[in-house]
Design a protein around this motif. Structure first.
Motif, PDB file in Angstrom:
ATOM      1  N   TYR A  76      10.507  -7.806 -10.283  1.00  0.00           N
ATOM      2  CA  TYR A  76       9.605  -7.590  -9.150  1.00  0.00           C
ATOM      3  C   TYR A  76       8.336  -8.219  -9.148  1.00  0.00           C
ATOM      4  N   GLY A  77       8.015  -8.939  -8.558  1.00  0.00           N
ATOM      5  CA  GLY A  77       6.609  -9.772  -8.219  1.00  0.00           C
ATOM      6  C   GLY A  77       5.493  -9.266  -7.464  1.00  0.00           C
ATOM      7  N   ASP A  78       5.720  -8.426  -6.744  1.00  0.00           N
ATOM      8  CA  ASP A  78       4.479  -7.883  -6.006  1.00  0.00           C
ATOM      9  C   ASP A  78       4.343  -6.275  -6.268  1.00  0.00           C
ATOM     10  N   TRP A  79       3.286  -5.712  -6.570  1.00  0.00           N
ATOM     11  CA  TRP A  79       3.276  -4.161  -6.692  1.00  0.00           C
ATOM     12  C   TRP A  79       2.056  -3.547  -5.908  1.00  0.00           C
ATOM     13  N   GLY A  80       2.433  -2.505  -5.475  1.00  0.00           N
ATOM     14  CA  GLY A  80       1.362  -1.559  -4.705  1.00  0.00           C
ATOM     15  C   GLY A  80       0.513  -0.968  -5.886  1.00  0.00           C
ATOM     16  N   GLN A  81      -0.426  -0.278  -5.522  1.00  0.00           N
ATOM     17  CA  GLN A  81      -1.583   0.335  -6.405  1.00  0.00           C
ATOM     18  C   GLN A  81      -1.248   1.880  -6.848  1.00  0.00           C
ATOM     19  N   GLY A  82      -0.121   2.254  -6.397  1.00  0.00           N
ATOM     20  CA  GLY A  82       0.448   3.569  -7.023  1.00  0.00           C
ATOM     21  C   GLY A  82      -0.080   4.861  -6.098  1.00  0.00           C
ATOM     22  N   THR A  83       0.643   5.816  -6.252  1.00  0.00           N
ATOM     23  CA  THR A  83       0.277   7.155  -5.422  1.00  0.00           C
ATOM     24  C   THR A  83       0.666   8.192  -6.577  1.00  0.00           C
ATOM     25  N   GLY A 116      10.289  22.268  -6.363  1.00  0.00           N
ATOM     26  CA  GLY A 116      11.330  22.655  -5.166  1.00  0.00           C
ATOM     27  C   GLY A 116      10.937  22.206  -3.796  1.00  0.00           C
ATOM     28  N   GLY A 117       9.581  21.797  -4.041  1.00  0.00           N
ATOM     29  CA  GLY A 117       9.229  21.045  -2.487  1.00  0.00           C
ATOM     30  C   GLY A 117       9.524  19.864  -2.429  1.00  0.00           C
ATOM     31  N   SER A 118       9.022  19.264  -1.115  1.00  0.00           N
ATOM     32  CA  SER A 118       9.502  17.787  -0.792  1.00  0.00           C
ATOM     33  C   SER A 118       8.089  17.134  -0.537  1.00  0.00           C
ATOM     34  N   LEU A 119       8.310  15.596  -0.686  1.00  0.00           N
ATOM     35  CA  LEU A 119       7.210  14.589  -0.446  1.00  0.00           C
ATOM     36  C   LEU A 119       7.845  13.531   0.101  1.00  0.00           C
ATOM     37  N   ARG A 120       7.104  12.911   0.919  1.00  0.00           N
ATOM     38  CA  ARG A 120       7.806  11.450   1.489  1.00  0.00           C
ATOM     39  C   ARG A 120       6.760  10.410   1.059  1.00  0.00           C
ATOM     40  N   LEU A 121       7.037   9.684   0.259  1.00  0.00           N
ATOM     41  CA  LEU A 121       6.019   8.431  -0.103  1.00  0.00           C
ATOM     42  C   LEU A 121       6.526   7.372   1.095  1.00  0.00           C
ATOM     43  N   SER A 122       5.378   6.588   1.203  1.00  0.00           N
ATOM     44  CA  SER A 122       5.382   5.313   2.096  1.00  0.00           C
ATOM     45  C   SER A 122       4.982   4.230   1.292  1.00  0.00           C
ATOM     46  N   CYS A 123       5.340   3.037   1.770  1.00  0.00           N
ATOM     47  CA  CYS A 123       4.791   1.805   1.122  1.00  0.00           C
ATOM     48  C   CYS A 123       4.865   0.659   2.361  1.00  0.00           C
ATOM     49  N   ALA A 124       3.464   0.346   2.754  1.00  0.00           N
ATOM     50  CA  ALA A 124       3.529  -0.597   3.783  1.00  0.00           C
ATOM     51  C   ALA A 124       3.035  -1.979   3.316  1.00  0.00           C
ATOM     52  N   ALA A 125       3.617  -2.923   3.630  1.00  0.00           N
ATOM     53  CA  ALA A 125       3.410  -4.305   3.416  1.00  0.00           C
ATOM     54  C   ALA A 125       2.589  -5.026   4.243  1.00  0.00           C
ATOM     55  N   SER A 126       1.603  -5.879   3.780  1.00  0.00           N
ATOM     56  CA  SER A 126       0.603  -6.770   4.660  1.00  0.00           C
ATOM     57  C   SER A 126       0.906  -8.181   4.020  1.00  0.00           C
ATOM     58  N   GLN A 170       0.833  -1.188  -0.019  1.00  0.00           N
ATOM     59  CA  GLN A 170      -0.180   0.162   0.132  1.00  0.00           C
ATOM     60  C   GLN A 170       0.766   1.206   0.240  1.00  0.00           C
ATOM     61  N   ALA A 171       0.977   2.048  -0.993  1.00  0.00           N
ATOM     62  CA  ALA A 171       1.800   3.242  -1.434  1.00  0.00           C
ATOM     63  C   ALA A 171       0.816   4.422  -0.947  1.00  0.00           C
ATOM     64  N   SER A 172       1.393   5.226  -0.223  1.00  0.00           N
ATOM     65  CA  SER A 172       0.823   6.424   0.132  1.00  0.00           C
ATOM     66  C   SER A 172       1.647   7.665   0.407  1.00  0.00           C
ATOM     67  N   GLY A 173       1.262   8.930   0.519  1.00  0.00           N
ATOM     68  CA  GLY A 173       2.016   9.884   0.493  1.00  0.00           C
ATOM     69  C   GLY A 173       2.013  11.015  -0.444  1.00  0.00           C
ATOM     70  N   GLY A 174       1.415  10.616  -1.888  1.00  0.00           N
ATOM     71  CA  GLY A 174       1.575  11.336  -2.943  1.00  0.00           C
ATOM     72  C   GLY A 174       0.581  12.638  -2.791  1.00  0.00           C
ATOM     73  N   GLY A 175       0.702  13.479  -3.581  1.00  0.00           N
ATOM     74  CA  GLY A 175      -0.205  14.797  -3.677  1.00  0.00           C
ATOM     75  C   GLY A 175       0.356  15.753  -4.527  1.00  0.00           C
ATOM     76  N   LEU A 176      -0.210  17.161  -4.367  1.00  0.00           N
ATOM     77  CA  LEU A 176       0.339  18.078  -5.083  1.00  0.00           C
ATOM     78  C   LEU A 176       1.255  18.982  -4.323  1.00  0.00           C
ATOM     79  N   VAL A 177       2.425  19.258  -5.003  1.00  0.00           N
ATOM     80  CA  VAL A 177       3.371  20.143  -4.556  1.00  0.00           C
ATOM     81  C   VAL A 177       4.143  20.979  -5.498  1.00  0.00           C
ATOM     82  N   GLN A 178       4.310  22.252  -5.148  1.00  0.00           N
ATOM     83  CA  GLN A 178       5.206  23.172  -5.907  1.00  0.00           C
ATOM     84  C   GLN A 178       6.520  22.702  -6.398  1.00  0.00           C
TER      85      GLN A 178
END
Length: 123
Positions: free
Chosen positions: A110-117, A14-24, A4-12
């Protein structure tokens, strides 16, 4: 394994984002992990990879020096810190679990993929 990928969004630019990918479903502590991205009309592109214990990291040429991949096996989570973002970084970002201990640059490894953010960088 579900990723499960998360953390995406809209940024200007020069800005920063941190994406996370949690496995279950199971631990992925013995898998290399990678981040890929795909922009509209383009092929899926390797962004970053990290070996199973985090000892080795790999980056695509366009993000080297700006992005940092890391992992916390205790939390079954991999991260992608993205700094100095550019409009050309706009894409859907996917995390994936490698079939081996390392993280190659080909999606076929790669064998397993998240849904994308979605990450959108405005100019």
């Amino acid at each position: 394994v579900q990723l499960q990928a998360s953390g995406g969004g809209l940024v200007q630019a020069g800005g920063s984002l941190r994406l996370s990918c949690a496995a279950s479903g199971r631990t992925f502590s013995r898998n290399g992990m990678g981040w890929f991205r795909q922009a509209p009309g383009k092929e899926r592109e390797f962004v970053a990879g990290i070996s199973w214990r985090g000892g080795s990291t790999y980056y695509g040429g366009s993000v080297k020096g700006r992005f940092t991949i890391s992992r916390d096996n205790a939390k079954n989570t991999v991260y992608l810190q993205m700094n100095s973002l550019k409009p050309e970084d706009t894409a859907v970002y996917y995390c994936a679990a490698s079939r081996t201990l390392v993280a190659g640059i080909s999606p076929l490894e790669y064998g397993d993929w998240g849904q994308g953010t979605l990450v959108t960088v405005s100019s």
